[in-house]
Design an enzyme around this catalytic site. Structure first.
Site, PDB file in Angstrom:
ATOM      1  N   LYS A  65      -4.354 -39.790  26.269  1.00 25.16           N
ATOM      2  CA  LYS A  65      -4.651 -39.620  24.670  1.00 25.16           C
ATOM      3  C   LYS A  65      -4.902 -40.878  24.058  1.00 25.16           C
ATOM      4  O   LYS A  65      -3.954 -41.615  24.283  1.00 25.16           O
ATOM      5  CB  LYS A  65      -3.976 -38.753  23.991  1.00 25.16           C
ATOM      6  CG  LYS A  65      -3.591 -37.522  24.988  1.00 25.16           C
ATOM      7  CD  LYS A  65      -2.727 -36.468  24.011  1.00 25.16           C
ATOM      8  CE  LYS A  65      -2.023 -35.273  24.818  1.00 25.16           C
ATOM      9  NZ  LYS A  65      -0.817 -35.695  25.660  1.00 25.16           N
TER      10      LYS A  65
ATOM     11  N   HIS B 293      -5.778 -38.200  20.004  1.00 26.77           N
ATOM     12  CA  HIS B 293      -4.586 -37.284  20.110  1.00 26.77           C
ATOM     13  C   HIS B 293      -4.596 -36.548  18.790  1.00 26.77           C
ATOM     14  O   HIS B 293      -3.688 -35.331  18.604  1.00 26.77           O
ATOM     15  CB  HIS B 293      -3.449 -38.471  20.019  1.00 26.77           C
ATOM     16  CG  HIS B 293      -2.017 -38.021  20.438  1.00 26.77           C
ATOM     17  ND1 HIS B 293      -1.213 -38.700  21.383  1.00 26.77           N
ATOM     18  CD2 HIS B 293      -1.616 -36.719  20.296  1.00 26.77           C
ATOM     19  CE1 HIS B 293      -0.202 -38.044  21.679  1.00 26.77           C
ATOM     20  NE2 HIS B 293      -0.448 -36.776  21.132  1.00 26.77           N
TER      21      HIS B 293
ATOM     22  N   TYR C 262       3.383 -41.974  24.520  1.00 27.83           N
ATOM     23  CA  TYR C 262       4.570 -41.889  25.144  1.00 27.83           C
ATOM     24  C   TYR C 262       5.152 -42.967  25.919  1.00 27.83           C
ATOM     25  O   TYR C 262       6.259 -42.842  26.309  1.00 27.83           O
ATOM     26  CB  TYR C 262       4.061 -40.621  26.416  1.00 27.83           C
ATOM     27  CG  TYR C 262       3.551 -39.425  25.493  1.00 27.83           C
ATOM     28  CD1 TYR C 262       3.504 -39.011  24.386  1.00 27.83           C
ATOM     29  CD2 TYR C 262       3.014 -38.236  26.472  1.00 27.83           C
ATOM     30  CE1 TYR C 262       2.910 -37.872  23.912  1.00 27.83           C
ATOM     31  CE2 TYR C 262       2.507 -37.323  25.984  1.00 27.83           C
ATOM     32  CZ  TYR C 262       2.431 -37.029  24.577  1.00 27.83           C
ATOM     33  OH  TYR C 262       1.973 -35.927  24.105  1.00 27.83           O
TER      34      TYR C 262
ATOM     35  N   ASP D 161      -0.032 -34.389  32.128  1.00 26.32           N
ATOM     36  CA  ASP D 161      -0.529 -34.539  30.757  1.00 26.32           C
ATOM     37  C   ASP D 161       0.503 -35.786  29.914  1.00 26.32           C
ATOM     38  O   ASP D 161       1.569 -35.653  29.864  1.00 26.32           O
ATOM     39  CB  ASP D 161      -0.459 -33.570  29.721  1.00 26.32           C
ATOM     40  CG  ASP D 161      -0.749 -33.723  28.462  1.00 26.32           C
ATOM     41  OD1 ASP D 161      -1.917 -33.667  28.136  1.00 26.32           O
ATOM     42  OD2 ASP D 161      -0.070 -34.034  27.443  1.00 26.32           O
TER      43      ASP D 161
HETATM   44  P1  NAD Z   1       7.789 -27.678  25.756  1.00 26.46           P
HETATM   45  O1  NAD Z   1       7.578 -26.528  24.972  1.00 26.46           O
HETATM   46  O2  NAD Z   1       7.297 -28.084  27.339  1.00 26.46           O
HETATM   47  O3  NAD Z   1       9.592 -27.656  26.098  1.00 26.46           O
HETATM   48  C1  NAD Z   1      10.162 -28.727  26.816  1.00 26.46           C
HETATM   49  C2  NAD Z   1      11.616 -28.426  27.053  1.00 26.46           C
HETATM   50  O4  NAD Z   1      12.274 -27.165  27.138  1.00 26.46           O
HETATM   51  C3  NAD Z   1      12.307 -29.387  27.976  1.00 26.46           C
HETATM   52  O5  NAD Z   1      12.634 -30.549  27.247  1.00 26.46           O
HETATM   53  C4  NAD Z   1      13.523 -28.828  28.298  1.00 26.46           C
HETATM   54  O6  NAD Z   1      14.597 -28.916  27.510  1.00 26.46           O
HETATM   55  C5  NAD Z   1      13.389 -27.157  28.260  1.00 26.46           C
HETATM   56  N1  NAD Z   1      12.735 -26.488  29.462  1.00 26.46           N
HETATM   57  C6  NAD Z   1      11.715 -26.624  30.292  1.00 26.46           C
HETATM   58  N2  NAD Z   1      11.534 -25.791  31.236  1.00 26.46           N
HETATM   59  C7  NAD Z   1      12.610 -25.172  31.210  1.00 26.46           C
HETATM   60  C8  NAD Z   1      13.269 -24.229  31.999  1.00 26.46           C
HETATM   61  N3  NAD Z   1      12.387 -23.770  33.006  1.00 26.46           N
HETATM   62  N4  NAD Z   1      14.320 -23.408  31.784  1.00 26.46           N
HETATM   63  C9  NAD Z   1      15.223 -24.015  30.396  1.00 26.46           C
HETATM   64  N5  NAD Z   1      14.652 -24.953  29.647  1.00 26.46           N
HETATM   65  C10 NAD Z   1      13.394 -25.497  30.061  1.00 26.46           C
HETATM   66  O7  NAD Z   1       7.922 -29.315  24.975  1.00 26.46           O
HETATM   67  P2  NAD Z   1       6.971 -30.245  24.781  1.00 26.46           P
HETATM   68  O8  NAD Z   1       7.205 -31.289  25.705  1.00 26.46           O
HETATM   69  O9  NAD Z   1       6.991 -30.645  23.350  1.00 26.46           O
HETATM   70  O10 NAD Z   1       5.565 -29.871  25.307  1.00 26.46           O
HETATM   71  C11 NAD Z   1       5.124 -29.987  26.382  1.00 26.46           C
HETATM   72  C12 NAD Z   1       3.938 -31.095  26.345  1.00 26.46           C
HETATM   73  O11 NAD Z   1       2.708 -30.818  25.594  1.00 26.46           O
HETATM   74  C13 NAD Z   1       4.387 -32.472  26.212  1.00 26.46           C
HETATM   75  O12 NAD Z   1       5.452 -33.072  27.313  1.00 26.46           O
HETATM   76  C14 NAD Z   1       3.265 -33.464  26.177  1.00 26.46           C
HETATM   77  O13 NAD Z   1       2.581 -33.550  27.333  1.00 26.46           O
HETATM   78  C15 NAD Z   1       2.284 -32.329  25.361  1.00 26.46           C
HETATM   79  N6  NAD Z   1       2.453 -32.347  23.801  1.00 26.46           N
HETATM   80  C16 NAD Z   1       1.262 -32.664  23.085  1.00 26.46           C
HETATM   81  C17 NAD Z   1       1.184 -33.067  21.822  1.00 26.46           C
HETATM   82  C18 NAD Z   1       0.215 -33.367  21.158  1.00 26.46           C
HETATM   83  O14 NAD Z   1       0.183 -33.784  19.981  1.00 26.46           O
HETATM   84  N7  NAD Z   1      -0.878 -33.357  21.773  1.00 26.46           N
HETATM   85  C19 NAD Z   1       2.491 -32.818  21.089  1.00 26.46           C
HETATM   86  C20 NAD Z   1       3.670 -32.242  21.729  1.00 26.46           C
HETATM   87  C21 NAD Z   1       3.595 -32.223  23.136  1.00 26.46           C
END
Ligand code: NAD
Length: 279
Positions: free
Chosen positions: A79, A112, A54, A49
């Site tokens: 997106k 988005h 990004y 994704d």
């Molecule tokens: P997330 O909730 O997936 O958290 C990611 C963070 O959690 C990492 O940076 C790391 O610090 C920690 N982490 C991940 N795996 C771990 C583990 N196993 N143990 C310990 N820590 C761990 O956060 P995110 O990146 O905001 O969301 C995931 C994805 O969703 C994004 O990368 C993106 O692709 C998507 N997203 C979309 C939107 C949108 O508006 N459509 C907004 C935000 C994110």
């Protein structure tokens, strides 16, 4: 390949979408994103994704090109960014994203944000319908759409979104939106499923993790799957990328699901889509 990572859900047009994918928000273009995506593909992930905003579509494309995974096995999402709302603008933005990704078709294209200040998401959706009808993308959807935005699309457009990607985690479980999406066969997809790390010390999650001998992250990702929501946790670290997908060898009991559901506070971590107008 990790057991279960090939599990999919079937979208309302028959296309299969992996239940777990890799999110690459805030993963730097170049080496960091190339290594993350390669590591995910080697682990057995097939869904990635990204988003135009990004700034890492080129790196995602490079990792795909250098992997030996067949294109038809992959499920690539990007997106259209807020600055490109509008019919012609969206068609042009799609071409740019596809070129950066080095692909000749996309698996899922999302709007988005609904961007109320511009009032152009219907026009934008019509461009997505056009891309879908022309076979340039296998499924189309939205992100950050609330019930009233979805109702507007359903009332004014030909094709119902196949996916709605929204903020979703145990503190914000979107009960009403989820029920609405289920009623309309729109697949809910969780962004920030791990609340960007904010739930790893939560006592209920920690206790459940100990009980199943899993990590807090794995318990939350498993909860997503058992609630019927597609999930895309982000990590740039290979061991965590593997850990986050190793969630198919246990099942949370109904009692534990209820305990996690009770953590909901209906509070967003990020902006309300009705107030988010950044371009
Ligand atoms: P997330 O909730 O997936 O958290 C990611 C963070 O959690 C990492 O940076 C790391 O610090 C920690 N982490 C991940 N795996 C771990 C583990 N196993 N143990 C310990 N820590 C761990 O956060 P995110 O990146 O905001 O969301 C995931 C994805 O969703 C994004 O990368 C993106 O692709 C998507 N997203 C979309 C939107 C949108 O508006 N459509 C907004 C935000 C994110």
């Amino acid at each position: 390949m990790l057991k279960g990572l090939q599990s999919t859900t079937t979208l309302h047009n028959g296309v299969k979408m992996p239940l777990v994918g890799l999110g690459v928000f805030k993963v730097q273009d170049g080496e960091e994103v190339v290594n993350s995506v390669k590591s995910a593909l080697e682990t057995g992930y097939r869904s990635i994704d990204t988003a135009a905003v990004y700034g890492n579509e080129e790196g995602v494309g490079k990792a795909i090109a250098e992997s030996n995974v067949a294109r038809e096995e992959l499920f690539i999402t990007t997106k259209v960014w807020n600055a490109d709302h509008g019919y012609e603008e969206t068609l042009a933005a799609f071409d740019v994203s596809l070129r950066k990704l080095g692909l000749d078709y996309l698996d899922l294209y999302l709007i988005h944000w609904p961007l109320p200040s511009q009032g152009k998401y219907i026009e934008t959706w019509k461009a997505l319908e056009e891309l879908y009808k022309n076979g340039r993308v296998r499924a189309i959807g939205v992100s950050n759409f609330k019930i009233h935005h979805l109702e507007d699309i359903i009332a004014n457009c030909e094709i119902k979104p196949m996916v709605n990607q929204v903020e979703y985690h145990p503190r914000f479980n979107q009960r009403e939106l989820h029920a609405f999406c289920q009623k309309h066969a729109i697949q809910l997809e969780a962004w920030s499923p791990l609340m960007q790390g904010g739930l790893f010390e939560e006592p209920v999650i920690v206790e459940i993790a100990q009980k199943y001998n899993k990590s807090a992250a794995q318990v939350i990702i498993r909860w997503d799957i058992q609630t019927g929501v597609v999930t895309i946790p982000k990590s740039a670290k290979p061991h965590r990328i593997a850990e986050n997908a190793d969630v198919f060898d246990f099942e949370l009991s109904q009692e534990d699901m209820d305990k996690i559901n009770s953590l909901n506070t209906d509070q967003r971590m990020f902006a309300d889509p009705d107030d988010f107008n950044r371009v």
